[in-house]
Design a protein around this motif. Structure first.
Motif, short mmCIF file in Angstrom:
data_model
loop_
_atom_site.label_atom_id
_atom_site.label_comp_id
_atom_site.label_asym_id
_atom_site.label_seq_id
_atom_site.Cartn_x
_atom_site.Cartn_y
_atom_site.Cartn_z
N LEU A 95 -7.50 -45.95 23.02
CA LEU A 95 -7.25 -44.49 23.07
C LEU A 95 -8.30 -43.86 23.99
N PRO A 96 -7.88 -43.07 24.98
CA PRO A 96 -8.84 -42.55 25.96
C PRO A 96 -9.96 -41.72 25.33
N TYR A 97 -11.15 -41.90 25.88
CA TYR A 97 -12.27 -41.05 25.48
C TYR A 97 -12.29 -39.75 26.28
N SER A 98 -11.48 -39.68 27.33
CA SER A 98 -11.32 -38.45 28.11
C SER A 98 -9.89 -37.97 27.91
N ILE A 99 -9.75 -36.83 27.24
CA ILE A 99 -8.43 -36.25 26.96
C ILE A 99 -8.43 -34.82 27.46
N GLY A 100 -7.78 -34.59 28.59
CA GLY A 100 -7.80 -33.25 29.19
C GLY A 100 -9.23 -32.82 29.49
N ASP A 101 -9.62 -31.68 28.93
CA ASP A 101 -10.98 -31.17 29.13
C ASP A 101 -11.97 -31.77 28.14
N ARG A 107 -2.71 -30.33 21.05
CA ARG A 107 -1.67 -30.31 22.09
C ARG A 107 -1.94 -31.37 23.16
N GLN A 108 -3.21 -31.64 23.45
CA GLN A 108 -3.53 -32.64 24.48
C GLN A 108 -3.57 -34.05 23.91
#
Length: 222
Positions: A42-48, A210-211
């Motif tokens: 699971l990404p550690y960078s999600i949108g902002d 939402r992100q």
């Protein structure tokens, strides 16, 4: 008369769930392993938002005991932030490959008071996702001393997003009978409430949810 009818309805719901649980165990005949990815990807960078792994409790040595008690197949516990001046959002997801053998999802409704957090607001929230679809989640405000936090949580799996734990149990039994599947997950996001500003805290959770939501399909199969 109203309370009598309510009591009868609760008894019927309880009897239905109990009967379904007994039937679920009686029909246990092996469950297919549904393909999914580990939460480690699971990404550690999600949108902002930028995340990092965190322990589930203030005392990290308690984590192993808690994971064993929860009996999760896979889980992740992270903190996501967008800037130093903005409070973080804590994310917990616990996935169960099967809930036939008594290893069922633990409700935050029971776990949070056990950790010393008392609910001061209990309701639900409707979130409009980036694709326009709407989901309904549990919307809690919890307090421990002077500290307050905003909580969203929901049950997800087998193509459903459900706020009610009773409907979650109902559909788990139905899917066990019709699909031979009981896999599913609890998704919970929490953020501090600063200065009693619940609107800001809720907006922060809505933004993060939402992100996050579009990413969950790979980890929580439909």
């Amino acid at each position: 008369m109203g309370s009598w009818r309510m009591t009868v309805r609760l008894c019927i719901v309880a009897a239905t769930l109990l009967g379904g649980t007994v039937l679920l165990h009686a029909m246990s005949h092996g469950e297919p392993v549904v393909a999914r990815e580990s939460f480690s990807s699971l990404p550690y960078s999600i949108g902002d938002w930028s995340g990092r792994q965190i322990p589930m409790t203030a005392n990290p040595t308690d984590d192993a005991r808690i994971v064993q008690a929860l009996s999760v197949t896979d889980y992740t516990s992270r903190e996501y932030t967008t800037g130093l001046s903005i409070p973080p959002v804590d994310l917990y997801i616990g996935y169960y490959a099967s809930q036939r053998t008594g290893d069922t999802i633990h409700s935050p409704k029971n776990c949070l008071p056990g950790a010393g957090w008392e609910p001061t607001h209990v309701g639900d929230a409707t979130i409009t996702l980036l694709n326009g679809k709407k989901i309904v989640v549990n919307d809690y405000v919890i307090a421990q001393g002077l500290n307050k936090e905003q909580v969203f949580y929901w049950y997800q799996g087998r193509g459903r997003v459900i706020a009610s734990e009773y409907w979650g149990k109902f559909w788990m039994i139905d899917d066990a009978i019709t699909k031979n599947r009981t896999d599913g997950a609890l998704v919970r996001v929490i953020t501090p409430i600063l200065g009693n500003d619940t609107a800001q805290a809720r907006a922060r959770l809505v933004n993060f949810t939402r992100q996050l939501f579009p990413l969950l399909g790979k980890y929580i199969p439909n």
